[in-house]
Motif scaffolding. Sequence first.
Motif, short mmCIF file in Angstrom:
data_model
loop_
_atom_site.label_atom_id
_atom_site.label_comp_id
_atom_site.label_asym_id
_atom_site.label_seq_id
_atom_site.Cartn_x
_atom_site.Cartn_y
_atom_site.Cartn_z
N ASP A 3 35.65 30.24 28.86
CA ASP A 3 34.85 31.44 29.03
C ASP A 3 33.39 31.08 28.74
OD1 ASP A 3 33.71 33.91 29.19
OD2 ASP A 3 34.76 34.77 27.46
N TRP A 4 32.58 31.01 29.79
CA TRP A 4 31.18 30.63 29.65
C TRP A 4 30.26 31.84 29.51
CZ3 TRP A 4 30.20 25.69 28.73
CH2 TRP A 4 31.09 24.73 29.20
N ARG A 29 29.91 32.42 36.59
CA ARG A 29 30.73 32.35 35.38
C ARG A 29 30.13 33.15 34.23
NH1 ARG A 29 34.22 27.89 35.49
NH2 ARG A 29 35.05 28.77 33.57
#
Length: 282
Positions: A3-4, A29
């Motif tokens: 999870d960016w 993202r």
Amino acid sequence: MTDWTGRVCVITGAGSGIGAGLARHALQRGMKVVCGDIDEAGLQDLAKHAAKTKGQLSTRVLDVSDADAVADFAEWVYAEHGKVHLLFNNAGVLVDGKCWERPLQDWRWIIDVNLMGVVHGLHHFVPRMLQQGEPARVINTASIGGLLGGGTFMGPYQSVKHAVVALTESLYRELAQEPGEVKASVLCPSEVDTGIWRSERLRPAEQQVKLGESEQQFHEALANHIAAGLSPDEFAVLVFKGIEAGQFWLIPDTAFMPLLKMRYEEIEQQDLPATETKIDFE
């Protein structure tokens, strides 16, 4: 999948090609993306894309060959965001032709952009990344040409790309001795459809060099071959997968592995370099 969201991604050479593809993917993202490039029009196109997707993008015209400019860029990034989680030292140009005929100013140009641009990024970002107390990664863009043996008419380009590979290997080992969680990777693209074969467009007309007939034919044939490769957006997906897997060697196209093996066998056996080998690379 990592999870960016909300993390900070800095990319040089983001106005076109691989850098632009990485920026678009990072925005997708959910990252806060900061981009620098000497190509102002390219940055403007990227900003239009970010506006359409409501991504968090900041851009700045940047010449990575200018150490002071990179210092100011790093100062600005940390003033705005306070940390960097992904640093792509990606800016690059291509100079090809007979190594003894290419003007010395062209050698200086490619060294200053492709090699010293990376050095400037390391010098001004890595100390801050080590102090920020969060996991981070430095990704230096080399090329498959930085792994393979020297190709005909490719001396200037491959010389600096080999240097980037060796520099990043040293960086990885040195970071391992430091407290903190900063890692390094070297990115070695091969067949990706970018504008690097038209690097001369970034220079004043009086500095552009006309290649000899055989060199120009080689240049055009290889440029056309590369143009049929992956799009920068497709390539960016593979790059992020490699980063998420913790890879040092980011080599999405493994089709060149047999050539790499041949090179090291040639060295081991102390053979003469093959003069007829045709090598295609980005």
